[in-house]
Write a protein that holds these residues in place. Structure first.
Motif, short mmCIF file in Angstrom:
data_model
loop_
_atom_site.label_atom_id
_atom_site.label_comp_id
_atom_site.label_asym_id
_atom_site.label_seq_id
_atom_site.Cartn_x
_atom_site.Cartn_y
_atom_site.Cartn_z
N VAL A 156 -0.92 -7.92 10.02
CA VAL A 156 0.14 -8.11 9.03
C VAL A 156 -0.05 -7.07 7.93
N CYS A 157 1.06 -6.53 7.43
CA CYS A 157 1.02 -5.50 6.39
C CYS A 157 2.14 -5.77 5.38
N PRO A 158 2.00 -5.27 4.16
CA PRO A 158 3.12 -5.33 3.22
C PRO A 158 4.20 -4.34 3.62
N ALA A 159 5.34 -4.45 2.96
CA ALA A 159 6.43 -3.51 3.23
C ALA A 159 6.04 -2.10 2.81
N GLU A 160 6.78 -1.13 3.31
CA GLU A 160 6.52 0.25 2.93
C GLU A 160 6.66 0.41 1.42
N ASN A 161 5.61 0.96 0.79
CA ASN A 161 5.56 1.14 -0.66
C ASN A 161 5.68 -0.18 -1.41
N GLY A 162 5.32 -1.28 -0.75
CA GLY A 162 5.35 -2.59 -1.38
C GLY A 162 3.96 -3.17 -1.52
#
Length: 391
Positions: A156-162
C-alpha cells in the motif's frame, strides 16, 4: 452378596447368556473409533487443540504476525527512516470510501497545517477538495529487502505527491504504522531467541541436577536461589549497561537476547529438576540404564517428553516476558539503540506526559505488545491442554 444358584429346571436369570460361545466373533469398531486408534500422538494433540477456539485464534494471529515480519519492508507504506518535515506530529488519518456521495474507493484527504503560537502545537485540518486515493501493489520508497537487494514495491502506498499517516507521525515526520511493522521483526524474534537460550540452559542444568543429584544439584539450587533473589529490573539494567556503546546494533541485539535468556532459565531449571527427581525412579528408567543408555539419552528421549505439556506452557509464557523485558530496557534507554527499531524504542517517543497529552497516537506501539502477550498466554493454555495425556 452372591447370586443364588437356580435349581434344576428353573429358568436362568436374565444376566446369564444362553447363546453358544463363538470364538471368531469380533466387535466391529466404527469409523470414528478406527480413526482415533490409528491416529498419531501429534494428530491427537491437534484434534484436542482445535477444540480450544480461543487458543486456535491466538495461534493463527501469531502465525500471521510472524509471517508478516518476513516481508515487513513490503508491507510498510514507507521506508523505516523516511521523514516528512512538513507533517511532524500529524494525527492519524481516516480512510474514506465515498466523496460527496460518490464511491471513490479507499482514500484520504489532504491536510493543511497551522502552528498554534501559544502552545506551539501543530493543528492539522482536512482539505476536502484534495482527494488522495490509496494505491495498492505500488512503487514507493526504496528499501533493501533483508539487506540483500534493492526494491521499491509496497503493498500500500499514498497517492502520487500525497501523504498517508494512518496511525500518525512522530517528531521527525516518520510514519508510526511503518515503524511499528518494522519494529515487530525485532520485538518478536528476540523472544524466540531468548527462549531458545533459556530452554537449553534450563533443561540441561535442571535435567542433570535432578537426574544425578549430589553436589551438582546442591550448587545449582544455591545458584538459582541467588539469581531469583535479585530484583529483575535492576539486574537487567546493570547487565545492559555493561555493553559498550561502541558495539554495533547487531551485537547489542544479540547481547540483549543472551541477557534475557540467562536470567529466565532458573524457573524452568527448578521445574525440570523436580520432575526428574520423581521420574528417575520409574521402571523404564532402570531398564534404560541396564541396557547401557547414557544419561543424556535417558533425559532427552525418555524423561523430558514425559512432561512436555509443562514445557510448552512455560515456553509460551516466557516469550511474552522476554518481549516485555526488551521493551522495558529499550524504553529506559539501556536496551536496543537506533538505528535498530523495536516496539520498546518506539515507546521512547512517549516518555513525557506533555507529549502523550498532545500526541496520544505515539502510544499505539503498546497495542501490538498487549495483543501479542495475550495471544501467547491463550496459545499456551491450549497447547498445555492438548499435550496433557490426562485430559
Amino acid at each position: 452378596m452372591t447370586s443364588p444358584i437356580p435349581a434344576p429346571g428353573e429358568p436362568l436369570p436374565h444376566y446369564v447368556s444362553t447363546a453358544p460361545f463363538d470364538p471368531y466373533s469380533v466387535e466391529v469398531m466404527t469409523e470414528e473409533q478406527v480413526r482415533v486408534n490409528q491416529a498419531s500422538q501429534l494428530r491427537l494433540m491437534w484434534w484436542k487443540f482445535k477444540r480450544h477456539k480461543v487458543a486456535l485464534v491466538s495461534g493463527i494471529f501469531l502465525a500471521v504476525l510472524y509471517g508478516m515480519i518476513l516481508i515487513c519492508e513490503f508491507l510498510a507504506p514507507y521506508n523505516l527512516h523516511t521523514r516528512n518535515m512538513d507533517f511532524i506530529y500529524a494525527p492519524p488519518q481516516r480512510v474514506h470510501f465515498f466523496h460527496e456521495g460518490d464511491f471513490v474507493g479507499p482514500f484520504v484527504y489532504g491536510r493543511t497545517m497551522q502552528l498554534d503560537m501559544d502552545t506551539l502545537k501543530r493543528n492539522y485540518t482536512d482539505n476536502r477538495a484534495d482527494v488522495q486515493p490509496i494505491r495498492f501493489f505500488c512503487r514507493g520508497d526504496s528499501y533493501r529487502f533483508w539487506g540483500l537487494f534493492e526494491s521499491n514495491l509496497h503493498l500500500v502506498c499514498p497517492a502520487e505527491n500525497g501523504q498517508m499517516f494512518l496511525l500518525g507521525s512522530d517528531r521527525l515526520g516518520r510514519d508510526v504504522l511503518s515503524r511499528i511493522i518494522y519494529g515487530a521483526r525485532i520485538s518478536l524474534t528476540i523472544g524466540l531467541l531468548g527462549i531458545t537460550v533459556s530452554f537449553v540452559l534450563g533443561i540441561v542444568i535442571g535435567g542433570f541436577a535432578g537426574y544425578h543429584g549430589g553436589v551438582f544439584d546442591l550448587v545449582v539450587q544455591r545458584l538459582i536461589e541467588v539469581l531469583q533473589s535479585i530484583p529483575s529490573i535492576p539486574l537487567w539494567l546493570s547487565l545492559a549497561a555493561i555493553m559498550p556503546a561502541t558495539w554495533s546494533p547487531i551485537f547489542i541485539y544479540l547481547g540483549i537476547t543472551v541477557i534475557l535468556g540467562l536470567l529466565d532459565w532458573t524457573g524452568l531449571a527448578r521445574a525440570v529438576r523436580s520432575k526428574l527427581l520423581a521420574l528417575r525412579e520409574e521402571d523404564y528408567v532402570l531398564a534404560a540404564q541396564l541396557m547401557g543408555a547414557k544419561s543424556s539419552r535417558i533425559i532427552g528421549r525418555h524423561l523430558v517428553p514425559g512432561f512436555m505439556s509443562h514445557l510448552i506452557a512455560t515456553a509460551t509464557i516466557s516469550i511474552p516476558g522476554m518481549i516485555l523485558g526488551e521493551t522495558a530496557l529499550s524504553f529506559l534507554g539501556l536496551g536496543l539503540r537506533p538505528p535498530i527499531t523495536s516496539w520498546g524504542i518506539l515507546l521512547t517517543e512517549a516518555k513525557s506526559v506533555s507529549v502523550i497529552a498532545f500526541y496520544p497516537w505515539l502510544l499505539f506501539p503498546t497495542i501490538p505488545v498487549i495483543l501479542v502477550i495475550l495471544a501467547f498466554n491463550f496459545l499456551g493454555d491450549g497447547l498445555r491442554d492438548a499435550a496433557d495425556p490426562y485430559k
